[in-house]
Structures are given as C-alpha cells and as structure tokens.
Design a protein around this motif. Structure first.
Motif, PDB file in Angstrom:
ATOM      1  N   PRO A 147       0.916  -1.170   0.054  1.00 52.07           N
ATOM      2  CA  PRO A 147      -0.053   0.116  -0.144  1.00 52.07           C
ATOM      3  C   PRO A 147       0.874   1.386  -0.057  1.00 52.07           C
ATOM      4  O   PRO A 147       1.803   1.509   0.880  1.00 52.07           O
ATOM      5  N   ASP A 148       0.223   2.188  -0.703  1.00 51.00           N
ATOM      6  CA  ASP A 148       0.768   3.538  -0.740  1.00 51.00           C
ATOM      7  C   ASP A 148       1.119   4.328   0.584  1.00 51.00           C
ATOM      8  O   ASP A 148       1.965   4.993   0.706  1.00 51.00           O
ATOM      9  N   PHE A 149       0.328   4.103   1.415  1.00 51.96           N
ATOM     10  CA  PHE A 149       0.104   4.458   2.748  1.00 51.96           C
ATOM     11  C   PHE A 149       1.594   4.097   3.533  1.00 51.96           C
ATOM     12  O   PHE A 149       1.723   4.795   4.404  1.00 51.96           O
ATOM     13  N   PHE A 150       2.062   2.904   3.271  1.00 50.35           N
ATOM     14  CA  PHE A 150       3.384   2.579   3.733  1.00 50.35           C
ATOM     15  C   PHE A 150       4.416   3.464   3.788  1.00 50.35           C
ATOM     16  O   PHE A 150       5.430   4.050   4.781  1.00 50.35           O
TER      17      PHE A 150
ATOM     18  N   GLY B  75       3.416   6.863   2.189  1.00 49.53           N
ATOM     19  CA  GLY B  75       2.777   8.112   2.256  1.00 49.53           C
ATOM     20  C   GLY B  75       2.960   8.699   0.777  1.00 49.53           C
ATOM     21  O   GLY B  75       2.883   9.888   0.569  1.00 49.53           O
ATOM     22  N   VAL B  76       3.387   8.009  -0.265  1.00 49.88           N
ATOM     23  CA  VAL B  76       3.428   8.626  -1.637  1.00 49.88           C
ATOM     24  C   VAL B  76       2.070   7.902  -2.396  1.00 49.88           C
ATOM     25  O   VAL B  76       2.221   6.707  -2.572  1.00 49.88           O
ATOM     26  N   MET B  77       1.488   8.569  -2.952  1.00 47.72           N
ATOM     27  CA  MET B  77       0.542   8.107  -3.766  1.00 47.72           C
ATOM     28  C   MET B  77       0.835   7.835  -5.019  1.00 47.72           C
ATOM     29  O   MET B  77       1.598   8.689  -5.812  1.00 47.72           O
ATOM     30  N   MET B  78       0.493   6.673  -5.628  1.00 40.01           N
ATOM     31  CA  MET B  78       1.053   6.336  -7.132  1.00 40.01           C
ATOM     32  C   MET B  78       2.573   6.711  -7.089  1.00 40.01           C
ATOM     33  O   MET B  78       2.869   7.273  -8.059  1.00 40.01           O
TER      34      MET B  78
ATOM     35  N   GLU C  16       4.811   5.368  -8.650  1.00 41.10           N
ATOM     36  CA  GLU C  16       5.630   5.086 -10.021  1.00 41.10           C
ATOM     37  C   GLU C  16       5.682   6.417 -10.903  1.00 41.10           C
ATOM     38  O   GLU C  16       6.542   6.452 -11.619  1.00 41.10           O
ATOM     39  N   LEU C  17       4.762   7.349 -10.426  1.00 41.04           N
ATOM     40  CA  LEU C  17       4.784   8.818 -11.341  1.00 41.04           C
ATOM     41  C   LEU C  17       6.140   9.492 -10.792  1.00 41.04           C
ATOM     42  O   LEU C  17       6.978   9.902 -11.736  1.00 41.04           O
ATOM     43  N   TYR C  18       6.517   9.398  -9.596  1.00 43.74           N
ATOM     44  CA  TYR C  18       7.554  10.067  -8.981  1.00 43.74           C
ATOM     45  C   TYR C  18       8.894   9.360  -9.468  1.00 43.74           C
ATOM     46  O   TYR C  18       9.977   9.771  -9.697  1.00 43.74           O
TER      47      TYR C  18
ATOM     48  N   ARG D  14       2.066  -0.226 -12.785  1.00 42.40           N
ATOM     49  CA  ARG D  14       2.194  -0.069 -11.314  1.00 42.40           C
ATOM     50  C   ARG D  14       1.216  -1.209 -11.147  1.00 42.40           C
ATOM     51  O   ARG D  14      -0.189  -1.175 -11.474  1.00 42.40           O
TER      52      ARG D  14
END
Lengths: 388, 353
Positions: A56-59, A61-64, A66-68, A82
């Motif tokens: 999960p992205d919450f681990f 704290g970065v949403m998606m 793969e963009l970054y 992703r």
C-alpha cells in the motif's frame, strides 16, 4: 500462435536493512534496477517497458509512487505499469511483466518491487479503522495468529515446529549477504525463549521491517540467447484471489492457494511437487506458515506439513530446502518480499545463489501471498527452456 | 502497439458505468460496484465463474485506507477463486493488462473494473501526495494549481485563449446533456476564476463513480456482442515527473503511444479524451493531430464526470459503446495519470465494416 518463452536474465537486489538512510526511495529502486541490468549486461536503452509493484501507498505516504519514480527507473518515453495486489504484489508484478514478454508486446522488460518501511509505519498503515469491517488490529500478526492456532489444533502439531522454522531461516540468512537479519550465535533456545507477541507467535518467529528493493530483467528466446549468464526459464505462473471474509473461507489452507499451485504445476507438467521441485522460496512471514504452506502447495498431505519440517527435509541439506535465502523471516521489505521469493527461485536454477545455492537445483518454486490470505502469485522456473 | 501478427483479435463486448455523483456516503465501494458488474455480465450472459481473468484499477489514497481494493473484490463474488490482478492506477491500465493477458491466448474473456470515491477526502490535497515526496509534496501544490500552470503556459505559447477554453467547457457540458450518467449535465456557466487562468468551468467536477467492461477474444467476442469494438492497438507511455523538465504545452508521450497504437494510419470518427481540464484537451488535440472532422468527447468527457481512477476506463467504454451502437467505425480512447498529463494511454477501437 504459441506464447513467447520467458527467461529471467538479470536479477538485482539491494542490501536490505531496517533503515536505508543513505538513499531516497528513488535511490533505493535504482540500486536494485542497476544491479539487475549489470547482471544481464544490459543498459537502460535495452529495456522496452517497466513494471513496478509495491504494497500500500500508505506505507511510505506517496500516492502512486511510479509517477515520481519514472525518471529513476529510466522509464521516460516508455510504458510504465504499477501493480498492487497486497503482500503478493512482488510475485504478481513479475507475472504481469512476464505476460508482456509472453504476448510479444515487448522483447525485454524490467520489473521491480520495493518497500522503504523506515519512511513510514506499516503497523499504522494496516490498522486504519474501517466502518462495519473487521480491522486488522495490531498489524498483520494480530490477524494471522488465530489462523496459526487453528492450524496447530487441526494438525496436532507440537508447539515446537514454529521455532524450528525460525531458527532454520535465520541461520540460512547468515549465508545471504543481502539479508536484513544476520543473527550470529542464534540458538534454538534463544528462539524458544523470545517474548510471546501474538500467542502462539514469538518475537523471533516474526518478520522484520525492512527497506529494500528487488528487480529482474525478463526477455524472450532471442534475449536469452544473448544473455551472458545462464537464464532461468518460466515453466508456469499464475495468480488466484478469493474474498477476504466469508463463511466458507479456510484461513489455514485457502482454496485460492491450492488452485493457484495446481494451475502452475499443470503448466509446468508437474504431477508430484514433492519429488519434482528441488527447492522452494515460500512467503513465510510468521514461522508457522512454512508447515501450513507445505500442505497448501501439495508438498505434504493435510495435517502432515509439520512432520516434513520436523524431519529436516526443508533445511539447507534436506531434500526440499525451503527458503535457503533466509526468507521473509529474515528480510521483509513488504512490497518486494514476493519478488525476492521469485528472484531467489530464479537464482537457484541459474546456479547463482552464492553461499546458499542448493546443489543441482533444476526446478524451483517462487510463492507469494497477501491480504487476508486471499491473494496468491506463484511461478515455477527451470534451468532448461520449457518444452514445446 | 498493434497486436503481433497471428494473435487472436480482442474486443470490448460490454460496458457499464454508474451515474456519477458528488457524494456516495451511503454506499461501500463493493455496493457501488455491484450494479455495474451485474450490468456488464448480464449484457453478455456471462457469470463470474465464466470469466477467465479479472483486473481492476483504484487508489487507496482516495478511499483513505490501505488495501481498499480487497473489500471491493467481494463485490465480484470471487468464489470459487478467480484469476485476478489489480493496478493502483486508473482502470485504463487494468484494461491494458487484461488485453495483454488475452493476447497470450491463455484465456478468451476478461472483466475489467475501476472505481473511485473522491468524496472521501479533499481531492485537490489528496492528489498532491502523488508528487515527489522530498522536494515537492511538502509544499502541497494542488492539482488545480498545477493544471493552471499548464494552462498559463499554453496561453503564453499562443496555443489557446481564455475564450477558446470557455468554448471547450461549453461544448463538453452541452454534449453531456445527452449523457444520463454525467454528473454535470447541460449548459453550465464558465463561472468564477479558481486559479488563474482557470475558471470553475475549466475544471472537472469532484465525484464518485465506477465502471466495468468485458473483453473477449476472436469468435467468443462475436458470440457475446452483435458489433464488437475490436482493439486494433493500445499503448501507453510516461514522461518525466518533475514539471520543470517537461514542456507542459506538449504531450510527447500521447503522440508516441498514438503512433504505436496505429492511430495515424486511418481517419478517426470519434475520440474520447481523458482531459479533466479544458486546457488539457488543447494539448491532447495537438498531440493526436485531431482535426475538426473528429467528434471529441460526445459523452461530455471528464469535464462532465471525473470519477478519479475510473474516468480513463470510462473513455474506453464510451468509445466502445459508440461502436457497439454503430455510431462510430473507428474510435480513439485516451486515459491519463499523474500531474499535467504525465502518463498517457491510447487505444484504437474499430467496428467490423
């Protein structure tokens, strides 16, 4: 038209540890990707697509993310996908990448999975309250402990089996330079006397929280012919899912796991996994899951998995070594843990596993599971190309 | 890419979506999904157990909790266990994963679904968590502000004007009058400035919704649908993340994906573009070289309904449905992900002539 055969020609991991403060998330994934490219003797220009997975992205704290991470993974101008299937994600990600090669959509694909647990708190990420639904409570341990108790009651296993597995896997990890935990001088007595966390799971029978990433380069027949080192060939791969909670669910031996294994064995032409598979990397985050999965995957009859473990068959010098790398019990960057199982299976049949190499390993199983024991991803890899 | 020679062709054979709404507090995600899942299955006569592969798209950050997709899976009725996967992205990428699965020949049907509940949080803030976590996200730049940067760059470059953007908004929302699923329907005023130069009319509504479609291969598609929407190409590409290293007035990833999907080989009748902001339609039209003969977003597009994580899949579904109805012969569908059109997916759908 037949599918393109899929080969693993490069494997890379990071050094795993509790906190990789020397790298950003981007630096972490790049380290694994560059190691895989170096192993395959390829450059970023040879990669046609990137498939990335994590839990999960919450681990972090970065949403998606793969963009970054597009730039760090050399993906600019390329397809970047992703995947997220909970704890099984590392395995699922590798399988999605393999499909791109098998379908002849892309000749060579980089697949990678990571988790940087030090930048967040997985226990918190797993414990958010959800209205009208059963919370996981104290992270994953609180969820899985009752299922371990159910296994012990159902199989009649002695209460010592879990500590045997933990001791074995932690000793195996001493031979794996990438492993997070290197517990020199660990004894069975130390494991048995470690604090009880979630009865019957003791502290030393649980996985650590790790930062780490794992990457593989997958390619087809032509790419394999050019590879500088022996490839691992994909003989079968499958995913299966079932609902989280329902009256008929068997948490001790989920049907999705049994069905997934049956599909992979069918593809690989395996009728007797106990004899035909040389070594297995199983997703064992709590030690008791080794005997449980041995039954679920058909290596032992129902109720007999703990006997296989107690016999020593799953040790490094046994005839079915399980988790020679030290497994999830020694290294757990959650999103990457499944891919590490797949990659370690590949390294075994490539003869590239280093000090924890199993002599003569020709066929190996990589296994991952996630969610409430509801998502499964597996592959069987071999030293020889698949028939046909 | 266009399918490799010798592969069995794959088509979209059914599509369904929810009525998109500002809030769905009374529904769980599984409850929101179930009607659209039942609708696509009923359209084909298939049952869950008949489907060879299932793939979904969603985002935990919208739901505000980890593993939100695991409970949505309950709505599928995944028992006996199913072959299933999930992308933490718009459902258009789940469509792509399913398409690749069917190209391998391992199965001949796939169910794809996607959903998003933007109402669970403040969407503008939530989307800022997509940005570089060390250098950019701590500044909380919101999604409308970033789109405004792009619109400003377009106006400065002479590619559009404020009135031209207002005309895109008016056309989209007028077209949405004929779309019973749209959240904003009929004429809507261009409205007040939000972030200069964007007005409320240049921005998408915030809302919740879900969509599902079924893919089938070869003769199976012909059995399940009178006029299948054949996928003659699909590709997606990404660009750099940092806005400072991109030309925000252009979308080279869209152009490359379109080339690889065979868009430019023959004329199009229709294009469903995932452009949540009016200014992004300007960028996409230029990248895709769309002329005035191509009907753009007759559904009203993302300006009329933007269920985040489903809006891209809705574009594919709307384009396919136009072919199913015989209203288009060759249609393009586009989906985007990330700030200012960072990632773009393009697919071409064609009816049999």
């Amino acid at each position: 038209m037949s599918k393109e055969p899929v080969a693993v020609v490069g494997v890379g991991q990071t050094v795993h540890t509790a906190a990789r403060r020397d790298v950003s998330i981007a630096g972490l994934v790049r380290e694994a990707a560059l190691n895989a490219l170096a192993d395959a003797e390829l450059t970023w220009a040879d990669i046609d697509a990137v498939v990335i997975g994590k839990a999960p992205d919450f681990f972090e704290g970065v949403m998606m993310p793969e963009l970054y991470l597009a730039d760090a993974l050399g993906a600019v101008g390329k397809p970047l996908m992703r995947v997220h299937t909970a704890g099984s994600v590392g395995g699922s990600t590798a399988l999605v990448a393999a499909q791109l090669v098998a379908a002849r959509v892309h000749p060579t694909v980089l697949t990678l999975a990571f988790e940087k647990q030090s930048e967040s708190n997985a226990m918190w990420g797993l414990s958010l309250p959800v209205p009208f639904q059963q919370p996981l409570l104290a992270g994953a341990g609180g969820f899985f402990a009752p299922h371990v108790r159910a296994y012990i009651r159902r199989s009649g296993a002695p209460d010592t089996t879990g500590t045997l597995v933990a001791h074995k896997d932690r000793c195996n990890a001493l031979k794996n330079p990438y492993a997070h935990l290197h517990e020199h001088g660990l004894t069975l007595e130390k494991v048995r006397s470690s604090p009880m966390l979630w009865d019957p799971i003791r502290y030393s029978e649980t996985c650590p929280s790790s930062d780490g990433a794992c990457a593989m380069v997958l390619t087809g027949r032509a790419g394999a012919a050019r590879a500088p080192r022996p490839p691992a060939w994909l003989h079968g791969g499958a995913m299966r899912s079932e609902p989280t909670l329902f009256a008929g669910k068997d948490f001790v031996s989920p049907r999705a796991g049994r069905d997934c294994a049956a599909d992979v064995y069918r593809q690989a032409g395996i009728t007797d996994p106990r004899r035909e598979i040389d070594t297995a990397e199983l997703y064992v985050p709590f030690s008791w899951y080794e005997p449980m999965w041995l039954e679920n995957l058909g290596f032992a009859a129902e109720g007999e998995g703990w006997k296989l473990t107690e016999s020593g068959a799953t040790g490094l010098d046994g005839d079915l070594p399980v988790n020679p790398s030290g497994g999830v019990l020694s290294t757990n960057p959650i999103g990457a843990s499944g891919m590490i199982r797949f990659a370690e299976a590949a390294q075994q049949v490539r003869g590239a596993a280093g000090e924890h190499q199993i002599d003569g390993a020709r066929r190996a199983l990589g296994h991952a599971y996630g969610g409430g024991s509801q998502f499964f991803a597996m592959w069987v890899v071999g030293a020889e190309p698949p028939a046909g | 890419m266009t399918p490799p020679a010798g592969t069995v062709p794959v088509a979209v054979v059914a599509f369904a979506q929810t009525v998109h709404r500002r809030r769905t507090d009374e529904l769980s995600e599984a409850e929101m999904l179930m009607p659209v899942l039942h609708e696509v299955l009923a359209a084909t006569g298939l049952r869950t157990g008949d489907i060879g592969f299932t793939c979904s798209g969603s985002s935990d950050y919208l739901a505000g909790r980890a593993f939100s997709f695991t409970l949505a899976l309950d709505g599928v009725g995944a028992w006996p266990p199913i072959s299933e996967s999930h992308v933490e992205t718009d459902g258009a990428w789940a469509f792509y994963e399913a398409w690749v699965k069917l190209l391998t020949g391992e199965t001949d049907t796939a169910l794809v679904y996607a959903y998003g509940t933007s109402s669970a949080g403040e969407l503008r803030d939530v989307l800022s968590r997509q940005l570089d976590p060390y250098y950019t996200a701590p500044l909380w730049p919101d999604s409308v502000a970033l789109a405004a940067l792009q619109a400003r760059a377009l106006i400065d470059a002479g590619h559009t004007t404020g009135p031209a953007l207002a005309a895109i908004a008016a056309r989209s929302r007028a077209d949405a009058a004929a779309n019973p699923y749209a959240q904003l329907r009929g004429a809507v005023a261009h409205g007040d400035p939000v972030v200069h130069p964007l007005h409320t009319g240049d921005c998408p509504p915030v809302g919740d919704g879900a969509a599902a479609l079924i893919l089938a291969a070869g003769d199976r598609a012909r059995e399940l649908c009178a006029r299948p929407a054949w996928i003659t190409g699909a590709d997606h590409r990404t660009e750099a993340h940092a806005l400072g290293v991109r030309d925000l007035t252009d979308s080279p990833s869209t152009r490359l994906a379109a080339e690889r999907a065979g868009v430019f080989e023959r004329p199009l009748d229709l294009a469903e573009l995932h452009a949540p902001f009016t200014s992004q339609e300007v960028v996409l039209r230029r990248a895709l070289d769309l002329d005035t003969r191509v009907r753009v977003n007759p559904s009203g597009g993302a300006l009329a309904a933007n269920p985040v994580m489903a809006a891209g899949l809705v574009r594919i579904g709307e384009a396919a449905a136009a072919i199913h109805r015989g209203e288009a012969g060759r249609a393009l569908a586009h989906a985007t992900s990330g700030p200012c059109l960072q990632q773009n997916l393009v697919t071409v759908l064609e009816g049999e002539t």
